[in-house]
Design a protein around this motif. Structure first.
Motif, PDB file in Angstrom:
ATOM      1  N   GLY A 136       2.573   2.133  -2.596  1.00 39.51           N
ATOM      2  CA  GLY A 136       1.902   2.240  -3.887  1.00 39.51           C
ATOM      3  C   GLY A 136       0.829   3.314  -3.969  1.00 39.51           C
ATOM      4  N   LEU A 137       0.004   3.393  -2.931  1.00 35.29           N
ATOM      5  CA  LEU A 137      -1.114   4.332  -2.986  1.00 35.29           C
ATOM      6  C   LEU A 137      -0.629   5.779  -3.039  1.00 35.29           C
ATOM      7  N   ASP A 289       1.137   0.333   5.805  1.00 35.02           N
ATOM      8  CA  ASP A 289       0.754   0.200   4.414  1.00 35.02           C
ATOM      9  C   ASP A 289      -0.325  -0.875   4.355  1.00 35.02           C
ATOM     10  N   HIS A 375      -8.511   0.481  -3.150  1.00 31.05           N
ATOM     11  CA  HIS A 375      -7.153   0.013  -3.451  1.00 31.05           C
ATOM     12  C   HIS A 375      -6.805  -1.314  -2.813  1.00 31.05           C
ATOM     13  N   ASN A 482      -4.303   1.021 -12.980  1.00 26.20           N
ATOM     14  CA  ASN A 482      -3.262   1.983 -12.587  1.00 26.20           C
ATOM     15  C   ASN A 482      -2.262   2.233 -13.705  1.00 26.20           C
ATOM     16  N   TYR A 571       1.617 -10.978   2.329  1.00 29.02           N
ATOM     17  CA  TYR A 571       0.895 -11.274   1.080  1.00 29.02           C
ATOM     18  C   TYR A 571       1.765 -11.035  -0.154  1.00 29.02           C
ATOM     19  N   GLU A 670      -2.916  -8.671  -4.295  1.00 20.26           N
ATOM     20  CA  GLU A 670      -2.330  -7.387  -4.698  1.00 20.26           C
ATOM     21  C   GLU A 670      -3.324  -6.697  -5.624  1.00 20.26           C
ATOM     22  N   ALA A 671      -3.858  -5.570  -5.172  1.00 25.63           N
ATOM     23  CA  ALA A 671      -4.906  -4.932  -5.959  1.00 25.63           C
ATOM     24  C   ALA A 671      -4.426  -4.670  -7.384  1.00 25.63           C
ATOM     25  N   SER A 672      -3.267  -4.039  -7.506  1.00 24.43           N
ATOM     26  CA  SER A 672      -2.733  -3.800  -8.841  1.00 24.43           C
ATOM     27  C   SER A 672      -1.231  -4.021  -8.854  1.00 24.43           C
ATOM     28  N   GLY A 673      -0.536  -3.240  -8.014  1.00 22.79           N
ATOM     29  CA  GLY A 673       0.908  -3.144  -8.147  1.00 22.79           C
ATOM     30  C   GLY A 673       1.189  -2.044  -9.170  1.00 22.79           C
TER      31      GLY A 673
END
Ligand code: C3B
Length: 837
Positions: A136-137, A289, A375, A482, A571, A670-673
Motif C-alpha cells: 500500500g505505501l 510490509d 502509515h 488516502n 492483522y 489497518e491505517a487506511s487501505g
C-alpha cells in the motif's frame, strides 16, 4: 505563466524533433526507427518484446518535450515544488498509462496492427513492472505522483532504484517460494540515467571540531566510506496536460571502480570488495510490509537516498541562483512514513556543516520544509535504530539528533515541569532496555505537520500513538485520507466501465470523480443496471481466463467473485476468510447450505519471507482450495483460488472483475487501505470492519450498500483490557468449532494434523487479532451477502451506487488537500507553443 518557445536554440529553449500531432503514422514511424536504430532489428524479425520496446521508446520520445518544458518552466520562474521522499514507489506498468495520459491509445493500437499484431494488449502483456515497493505505501506514492502531474503541480519523487524489487512469488505444493525479481534484465525503457548529476554520500567514520578561517567553531563529519548516487529519472506525465513530473531514483555506485592500490599489491579481491559493498546499497528492496528489521543496510539505504535527494535539491537552488536561505519557499518535503526521517538530521547537517547556517535558522528552514505522514500504528512497524549501530554509521547525525532532542526536551520541561515520565516518553532516544533512536519522534519533532491516512487512523495517532505530542502541538496533527488514481484504476484497467461512463456522463469524470454522482439518477433504470452489470461480467470472464491459464482451475464467471488481495498479514486476517470458507464447505457437505450464493473466492498477496505465520496462512488457503476444488459436491457452488504473484499488473485485472471486496482487518489495525477504494470505484460491494478508510467508504456509499460486521476499535480495546479468551467464542459457535476440528484432523493437509498447528495454536490460544471474536458476525454478514446476490438487479443497483459515490477516494482529492493545507503549493501550468499541435 510564460509560454516556452521550444524552437529557438537559445538557452532554455529546445527544438522539438518529434512531430507531435501524434497519429498512427507517427507512432508507426517511431517504432520502425527504434526497431532499426535502438534495437538493431528488422520489422520482419521483431519479437513481441522488440515491439514492446520499440513502442515504449517511441512513446517516451513523445514525453520529452513535455518533460523538458516542465523543468524549464521551473527554471524560468521559481515555484515551490513538492519533493515526495519515499523508500518505495510501486509504479506498475508504464506503457499503457503513458498512452492513456497522452491520449494516443487508439493511435498505438492502429500502429501495432501494421506490424501484424492483433491487439495492443498483446504488447502490453509483455511489460514487466518494476516492483520497487511492498504494498500500500509504495503504491500510494505512485498514485500521488500521477495525481500531482495531472493536477499540474511541480513535483519530484525521490527514492531508490533497487536492482531487485519485491520478489516474484510462485506457489509450490501450496507454499510460497520467493524468486529474485530481475526487472532490469531485458532493459527497461522508461528511465533516463543522469550520471552528471550524481551525488556523494558518506557513511561511518568520525566527527571533528575545528576553527574556520573566520575563527568560528565548527563541526564536521569525516566519513570512512563513500558511495555515489546516480540518478535515474522516470517521466511521470499528467493526464492530458503538458506537465510531466519526475521520479528520481538513486542507484548506488562505488566511488572508484576499484581500489588500485590494493589491486597493485596483489589484493584483487580486497580491491573489488569495497566496490561491491557500495553497490550493495541499492541492490535489493527489503520485502517487509509494515515490519521493521533494524538492519544496518536498511539504514544505509535510507540515508543514501535522503542525502542524495537533499543535496540535489540544494544544488538545484544554487544552479538557479536562489539563495539556500530560501529552501523552504522553494521546496516542500513529504516524508512517506519514517523511512526517510533521517532527512531531518541530514538537512540540518547540510545547512550547518556545509552551508554554515546558525542552528536556529537551520532548524527553522528544516521545520518549515518537512512534513511527515504516518502509515501505521503497529508497534512492530515503528522504526527504531539501535544507538550503537546508528552511531557507527551516522556519527554526525547522532550528535545533531542529541542537540535536537536536548532543545526539544527543554521545551517539554517548561510545559510539564517535573514530569520525568513524559520526558522519557517523548525523547527521541529510547532509554528502555538497549538504547535506540526513535525515528517517528525525530520525524514528528522535525516536521511542521504530521498526518494520518484515514480519519480513524489520524484520530488514533492522536489518542493512542502520540497523545503527549498531540497535546503539545495539537495543530500539528492532521488527516489526509488516502486516494487512488482513477486513470490507472478505472480508465486503464476497466475500459468497459470507462466507456460506459463516458457515454452516460461524458469523459470529465476522469479528472473530476465527483461527477460520478450523476450516476445515482440511474439507480432505478433497469436497462442501465443490466449494462452496468454486463461490464462487470466482461471483466470476470477475462479474469476467469487468466485464472485458468495460471492455475488450471476452471471458474464460472456467473458466480460471485469474492476477492481478498493484499499483503498476507495476521492483522489483515486472511485466515478469517479461510475459516469462513470452511464453514460454507461444511454447510454444503451437510446439506444445510440452503441459500448460499455460488462463489469463487479469490486470494492474492505476498508474505514477507521471514514471516512464518503469514507463509503458513498461504499454505492453509491452498490446502482448503485443494480439498474444495476437488470435491464434486462443491461444483457450481464453491471454488477457491490463490492467485500467485499478486502485483500492480495483476491488480489491474482483479479490481474490475470483483463483486465482493474483503476488507476484514481487526478494527484499529489497518491505517487506511487503498485496495478498498479501487474495488468500490469499480462497483464491488465491501464486506468489512470499521477500520481505516472502510469507515469513510461506508459513510459515503451508504450503510445499506456495505456489509458491515465485527467489533469496533473501542470494543476490541475493551476486550483486550478485560482479558480476551478466544476459547469462549469457539465454544459458543458450533460452526467455528466444527471448522477448527476439521483442520485439527488434518482434513486440509492430507491427514497431517501437525501442519497447521502453529496457526491453530495462535487462533485458539491468544488470538492476537480477534479472529474468533469476529467470526460469527462475519459469517452472518456473509449470509447477507449471499442473500443480496440472489437479486441481481438489486446487487447491481448497490454496486452502481458504490461507483457513483466513490469520487472522494480519487488521489486528486487527496493531493489537493496536501497542496492546500500542508504543502502550500499551487499548480504551474506548463505551456508549449511550438511543434505541438
Ligand atoms: C500501508 C498501510 O498498512 C495501509 O493501511 C495504507 O493504506 C497504506 O500504507 C498507504 O497509506 N503501509 C505499508 O504499506 N507499509 C508500511 N510500512 C506501513 C503502512
Amino acid at each position: 505563466s510564460q509560454p516556452i518557445d521550444l524552437r529557438l536554440p537559445t538557452p532554455g529553449c529546445y527544438a522539438d524533433p518529434i512531430k507531435a500531432g501524434i497519429d498512427a503514422d507517427a507512432v508507426f514511424d517511431g517504432m520502425t526507427e527504434h526497431l532499426f536504430f535502438t534495437l538493431g532489428k528488422l520489422a520482419t524479425s521483431a519479437s513481441l518484446r522488440d515491439l514492446y520496446m520499440a513502442l515504449s521508446y517511441a512513446v517516451r520520445d513523445r514525453l520529452m518535450t513535455r518533460y523538458l518544458a516542465s523543468q524549464e518552466a521551473i527554471r524560468a520562474k521559481p515555484h515551490k515544488t513538492v519533493a515526495y521522499f519515499s523508500a518505495e514507489f510501486l509504479i506498475g506498468p508504464q506503457l499503457n498509462n503513458n498512452l492513456l495520459n497522452l491520449g494516443i491509445q487508439e493511435e498505438a493500437e492502429e500502429a501495432v496492427k501494421r506490424f501484424g499484431i492483433e491487439s495492443l494488449n498483446d504488447i502490453l502483456e509483455v511489460e514487466e513492472e518494476p516492483g520497487l515497493g511492498n504494498g500500500g505505501l509504495g503504491r500510494l506514492a505512485a498514485c500521488y505522483m500521477e495525481s500531482l502531474a495531472s493536477l499540474q503541480v511541480p513535483a519530484i519523487g525521490y527514492g531508490i532504484r533497487y536492482e531487485f524489487g519485491i520478489f516474484n512469488q510462485i506457489i509450490r505444493d501450496g507454499w510460497q517460494i520467493e524468486v529474485t525479481d530481475k526487472w532490469l534484465k531485458g532493459g527497461w525503457p522508461w528511465e533516463l540515467p543522469q550520471p552528471d548529476e550524481s551525488c556523494f554520500v558518506g557513511f561511518g567514520g568520525r566527527t571533528e571540531n575545528y576553527i574556520d578561517d573566520q575563527g568560528n567553531y565548527r563541526s564536521r563529519w569525516i566519513p570512512s566510506e563513500h558511495a555515489i548516487g546516480v540518478p535515474h529519472d522516470i517521466p511521470i506525465l499528467g493526464y492530458r496536460v503538458n506537465n510531466c513530473d519526475r521520479l528520481r531514483l538513486w542507484r548506488a555506485d562505488a566511488t572508484e571502480s576499484f581500489d588500485f592500490y590494493a589491486f597493485n599489491i596483489g589484493d584483487y579481491y580486497g580491491a573489488v570488495e569495497e566496490k561491491v559493498a557500495s553497490e550493495t546499497i541499492s541492490k535489493v528492496l527489503y520485502p517487509n510490509d509494515g515490519t521493521d528489521e533494524g538492519r544496518r543496510l536498511r539504514l544505509k539505504q535510507q540515508h543514501f537516498f535522503v542525502s542524495c535527494s537533499l543535496q540535489d535539491m540544494i544544488r538545484s537552488l544554487e544552479t538557479r541562483n536562489i539563495p539556500v536561505e530560501q529552501f523552504s519557499e522553494n521546496w516542500t518535503v513529504q516524508l512517506n512514513d519514517t523511512h526517510p526521517a533521517i532527512a531531518v538530521a541530514e538537512l540540518m547537517r547540510l545547512l550547518i556543516d556545509n552551508h554554515h547556517f546558525e542552528w536556529d535558522q537551520a532548524w527553522d528552514i528544516t521545520n518549515r520544509s518537512v512534513a511527515y505522514t504516518n502509515h501505521t500504528l503497529l508497534p512492530e512497524a515503528l522504526e527504531k535504530w539501535d544507538l550503537n549501530l546508528f552511531k557507527s554509521l551516522l556519527p554526525r547525525h547522532l550528535e545533531l539528533i542529541y542537540e535536537i532532542n536536548k532543545r526539544f526536551l527543554q521545551q517539554v520541561r517548561l510545559r510539564y515541569p517535573g514530569n520525568d515520565l513524559i520526558l522519557r516518553k517523548l525523547s527521541i532516544i529510547d532509554e528502555e532496555g538497549s538504547k535506540a533512536v526513535r525515528m517517528a519522534h525525530l520525524a514528528t519533532i522535525g516536521a511542521h505537520n504530521v498526518n494520518g491516512v484515514a480519519a480513524l487512523h489520524s484520530d488514533l495517532i492522536k489518542r493512542q500513538l502520540m497523545p503527549e505530542f498531540a497535546d503539545l502541538w495539537p495543530e500539528k496533527f492532521t488527516n489526509v485520507t488516502n486516494g487512488v488514481t482513477p486513470r490507472r484504476w478505472v480508465a486503464l484497467s476497466n475500459p468497459e466501465l470507462a466507456s460506459l461512463l463516458d457515454q452516460e456522463i461524458g469523459s470529465n469524470w476522469i479528472t473530476n470523480m465527483d461527477l460520478l454522482t450523476q450516476l445515482e439518477e440511474k439507480e432505478n433504470d433497469s436497462n442501465f443496471l443490466d449494462v452496468f452489470g454486463a461490464t462487470k461480467l466482461l471483466g470476470k470472464r477475462k479474469l476467469a481466463g487468466y485464472i485458468h491459464r495460471q492455475t488450471g482451475i476452471l471458474v464460472d464467471p456467473s458466480t460471485l467473485f469474492d476477492v481478498q488481495v493484499k499483503r498476507i498479514h495476521q492483522y489483515k486476517r486472511q485466515h478469517l476468510n479461510a475459516l469462513q470458507i470452511i464453514a460454507q464447505y461444511l454447510r454444503i457437505k451437510n446439506g444445510t447450505a440452503h441459500s448460499i450464493a455460488p462463489r469463487t473466492v479469490i486470494f492474492g498477496g505476498k508474505a514477507a519471507p521471514g514471516y512464518l505465520m503469514a507463509k503458513l496462512m498461504i499454505r492453509f488457503i491452498n490446502g482448503i482450495a485443494e480439498v474444495v476444488n476437488a470435491d464434486p459436491d462443491m461444483d457450481g457452488k464453491l471454488r477457491v483460488v490463490f492467485l500467485p504473484d499478486y502485483n500492480v499488473k495483476l491488480g489491474e485485472q482483479v479490481y474490475s472483475a470483483t463483486d465482493l471486496s474483503e476488507q476484514i482487518s481487526t478494527a484499529g489495525k489497518e491505517a487506511s487501505g487503498t485496495g478498498n477504494m479501487k474495488f468500490a470505484m469499480n462497483g464491488a460491494l465491501t464486506i468489512g470492519t470499521l477500520d481505516g478508510a472502510n469507515v469513510e467508504i461506508r459513510d459515503r456509499v451508504g450503510k445499506e450498500n456495505f456489509f458491515l460486521f465485527g467489533k469496533t476499535e473501542s470494543e476490541i480495546m475493551k476486550l483486550r483490557k478485560n482479558g480476551y479468551d478466544p476459547k469462549q467464542y469457539i465454544e459458543k459457535s458450533p460452526e467455528l468449532s466444527e471448522a477448527i476440528r476439521l483442520i485439527e484432523l488434518g482434513h486440509f493437509s492430507n491427514g497431517d494434523n501437525e501442519l497447521f498447528r502453529p496457526l491453530l495454536n495462535s487462533l485458539t490460544g491468544y488470538d492476537p487479532f480477534f479472529v474468533m471474536a469476529d467470526f460469527d458476525d462475519y459469517l452472518l454478514a456473509q449470509d447477507r451477502v449471499s442473500k443480496a446476490w440472489q437479486n441481481h438487479k438489486e446487487w447491481n443497483r448497490m454496486a452502481l451506487l458504490n461507483t457513483a459515490r466513490s469520487g472522494f477516494f480519487s488521489s486528486d482529492r487527496s493531493i489537493r488537500e496536501y497542496c492546500s493545507s500542508i504543502w502550500k503549493v499551487n499548480p504551474l501550468e506548463v505551456e508549449i507553443t511550438c511543434n505541438i499541435n
